[in-house]
Scaffold this motif. Structure first.
Motif, mmCIF file in Angstrom:
data_model
loop_
_atom_site.group_PDB
_atom_site.id
_atom_site.type_symbol
_atom_site.label_atom_id
_atom_site.label_comp_id
_atom_site.label_asym_id
_atom_site.label_seq_id
_atom_site.Cartn_x
_atom_site.Cartn_y
_atom_site.Cartn_z
ATOM 1 N N UNK A 1 0.829 -1.206 0.000
ATOM 2 C CA UNK A 1 0.000 0.000 0.000
ATOM 3 C C UNK A 1 0.863 1.255 0.000
ATOM 4 N N UNK A 2 1.930 1.253 0.777
ATOM 5 C CA UNK A 2 2.799 2.435 0.821
ATOM 6 C C UNK A 2 3.475 2.663 -0.526
ATOM 7 N N UNK B 1 -4.825 -1.959 -11.067
ATOM 8 C CA UNK B 1 -3.909 -2.996 -11.539
ATOM 9 C C UNK B 1 -2.505 -2.769 -10.985
ATOM 10 N N UNK B 2 -2.094 -1.512 -10.882
ATOM 11 C CA UNK B 2 -0.787 -1.206 -10.296
ATOM 12 C C UNK B 2 -0.738 -1.670 -8.838
ATOM 13 N N UNK B 3 -1.803 -1.406 -8.088
ATOM 14 C CA UNK B 3 -1.861 -1.843 -6.694
ATOM 15 C C UNK B 3 -1.774 -3.364 -6.597
ATOM 16 N N UNK B 4 -2.496 -4.050 -7.460
ATOM 17 C CA UNK B 4 -2.450 -5.518 -7.456
ATOM 18 C C UNK B 4 -1.026 -6.013 -7.717
ATOM 19 N N UNK B 5 -0.313 -5.356 -8.621
ATOM 20 C CA UNK B 5 1.062 -5.758 -8.907
ATOM 21 C C UNK B 5 1.979 -5.538 -7.700
ATOM 22 N N UNK B 6 1.752 -4.454 -6.947
ATOM 23 C CA UNK B 6 2.543 -4.246 -5.730
ATOM 24 C C UNK B 6 2.272 -5.358 -4.719
ATOM 25 N N UNK B 7 1.035 -5.808 -4.615
ATOM 26 C CA UNK B 7 0.726 -6.909 -3.698
ATOM 27 C C UNK B 7 1.357 -8.206 -4.180
#
Length: 607
Positions: free
Chosen positions: A318-319, A355-361
């Motif tokens: 998240x960060x 989608x960017x957030x999902x990739x960070x996860x």
């Protein structure tokens, strides 16, 4: 013209059915369902939760305040009237069903998709009109060409290093409880309860690591009804060791019918109408809340430690995302090259940012899947509490106003759920005030101390009073329980200002409960704000007045200091803000370096 509804009415007419009820539920009363069960969407286009009522010449969708604005958009042109539950002049679902059913007529529904308590209540009320219930046929299934098949996914074992307790011990606890109740058989049809009891997980419902199944526990063994194809040699051997027999999913109802002269423990509100109707009258039924539901809500120390690890992983993701969003535009309001590279295109919008957030996860070790569909909402879309963009429908994000992201992840170490609202650039004075009010409400609830025996209804005012003193409100609960690598919404712990019909959310909060803290404020056509952390209920102190509990935030990610009006906050609010940010920096800083570490230091600075 709605052709699907016309086809359904033809089937109703063939069977003499006046009214047909289509709920959101699957065969297990799950909150979220697989594609096979999205009958309301097929008939009306509505993608949220609710109940569709179809009569000979009308159709009405009943849904709650979370979905009012969304439903108005999605039902447009579908010949379906929106019934805003709880609003003045809107009848209850049950009153409407009874009114619309003719004297001596018939109300239909698929008995596998309606819980027994509700179905039985309707049946009793209809008997006063000499009307009947027709619950044996899935009429939507008869007309739904190309209906998706029932989900199939690999079932896997969640080991004791994560769960802290073996399935054998959980089955032993259940049998001891059954013995206390003089019960011979325990029927469990709730998917997250089955997964928790057996320490098994699957993927039959998106975002919920469960598998379609039924479970019957006897004093000397157990039977699991599921898709055999989903079990590999390891899980089959595991079940054999547990003395759990694996049987075909569809054979469950025949085995229920075969029960004779037994005392059966189950929860009618969590068991479908057909299952209870199939139990022979020679059996005695004990109806009470599933003991596993209460036990799994109280996380053990191994689960608690693991949940905290999951939230550190998630906090890093998240960060990273917050850093990306806060640096998406340059000082001239143009999309930066770094943002374009991560987005894969020269535009930033609600869909591609999710989608960017999902990739960070996905960069986090052990990440499984989202814990629910990501709510990525910019500007006025954020005023829809359960809005979610799609590949076909989304809004562009601009270097101004507020952006809300509500998301979560599933890890072997636990389930996360976090909401942050951030300023993408200049915001109005009203937006800043509302953001600050939401943050104050969130921090104050997280700081409450409460006497053992208090429920979430007792505590809700700690958050909601900020809004009520200004004549404002938000139309959803303030907190919900969260499972352990399970459903993101888990009963019975919850925080809300009034008891919701049919929910056991007035039960006392207990040590080990994981509960969300998520007040919000939504201004239709303008903006929406929500701030959410997960909290752990822990013992604070015991004295002459009793035992007191408190909350501990386990979610770790910065709030947006750029959106706060400090002049509105009291000294204690600012102290709470600074204390939380100190902890965020302490726990997350080891995972960052360079520019991101410097940004995290600024984002969590003392104010």
């Amino acid at each position: 013209m709605n052709l699907q509804l016309d086809k359904l009415r033809l089937e109703m007419n063939k069977r003499g059915i006046d009214v047909y009820l289509v709920p959101t539920d699957d065969f297990h009363q799950s909150e979220y369902v697989g594609d096979y069960f999205r009958a309301i969407h097929y008939l009306s286009g509505f993608t949220g939760e609710g109940n569709l009522v179809v009569t000979k010449d009308t159709a009405a969708l009943f849904t709650d305040g979370r979905y009012f604005i969304q439903a108005e958009k999605e039902l447009s042109g579908k010949d379906v009237e929106l019934m805003k539950m709880g609003e003045p002049g809107v009848p209850s679902l049950d009153d409407y069903l009874i009114e619309k059913t003719d004297e001596g007529g018939s109300l239909g529904f698929d008995g596998r998709c309606v819980d027994f308590q509700h179905g039985n209540f309707l049946q009793n009320r209809l008997s006063k009109k000499k009307a009947s219930v027709h619950a044996g046929t899935d009429l939507v299934g008869l007309i739904w060409e190309g209906r998706p098949s029932l989900s199939e996914s690999k079932v896997w074992i969640l080991g004791e290093k994560f769960t802290g307790k073996s399935a054998r011990d959980k089955l032993s606890d259940l049998r001891n409880y059954m013995k206390e109740q003089d019960a011979d058989t325990h029927i469990v049809t709730s998917l997250d309860d089955i997964a928790w009891i057996l320490n098994l997980r699957g993927d039959d419902i998106p975002c919920n690591p469960v598998f379609l199944s039924y479970l019957m526990i006897d004093m000397d063994g157990a039977r699991l009804y599921a898709n055999r194809k989903d079990f590999d040699e390891e899980t089959l051997a595991y079940l054999t060791e547990l003395e759990v027999e694996l049987l075909d999913y569809d054979s469950f109802y025949e085995d229920v019918k075969a029960l004779r002269n037994r005392t059966v423990l189950l929860e009618k509100a969590r068991t479908n109408f057909e299952t209870i109707s199939d139990i022979d009258s020679s059996n005695n039924v004990i109806d009470e809340m599933l003991p596993s539901s209460l036990w799994k809500s109280r996380k053990n120390q191994v689960e608690i430690d693991n949940m905290k690890r999951a939230h550190i992983k998630d906090g890093v993701a998240i960060t990273n995302y917050l850093y990306f969003m806060k640096h998406a535009f340059d000082k001239d309001g143009m999309l930066t090259e770094e943002a374009k590279e991560l987005l894969g295109e020269a535009e930033i919008n609600e869909w591609n940012t999710a989608a960017v957030l999902e990739n960070f996860r996905k960069e986090q070790e052990g990440y499984i899947e989202p814990s629910f569909t990501t709510i990525s909402a910019y500007g006025e879309n954020a005023a829809l509490p359960h809005y979610a963009p799609t590949a076909e429908s989304f809004s562009k994000i601009e270097p101004k106003g507020l952006y809300l992201v509500d998301s979560g992840g599933q890890y072997p170490e636990g389930t996360t759920d976090i909401t942050r609202t951030i300023a993408m650039g200049p915001i109005t004075d009203e937006e800043r005030k509302h953001y600050t009010m939401v943050l104050m409400a969130h921090l104050r609830l997280g700081d409450v101390k409460f006497l053992q025996g208090s429920s979430g209804i007792t505590l809700d005012l700690a958050a909601r009073e900020v809004f009520w003193r200004e004549g404002m409100n938000f139309n959803h609960g303030t907190g919900h329980g969260v499972g352990f690598c399970l459903n993101v919404h888990e009963r019975p712990n919850a925080i809300r200002y009034r008891k919701a019909p049919g929910r056991m959310e007035d039960m006392a909060l207990s040590e080990g409960n994981i509960t969300s803290d998520e007040p919000g404020l939504y201004i239709e056509g303008s903006h929406g704000i929500r701030t959410e952390n997960l909290t752990l209920v822990k013992k604070w102190q015991t004295n002459d007045y009793g035992t007191f509990f408190c909350f501990e935030f386990i979610t770790m990610a910065p709030y947006d200091l750029d959106a706060i009006d400090l002049s509105l906050m009291e000294k204690r609010d600012i102290e709470l803000l600074n204390a939380y940010h100190r902890e965020v920096y302490e726990k997350l800083s080891p995972y960052f370096e360079g520019e991101k570490l410097e940004w995290l230091k600024m984002a969590t600075r003392e104010v």
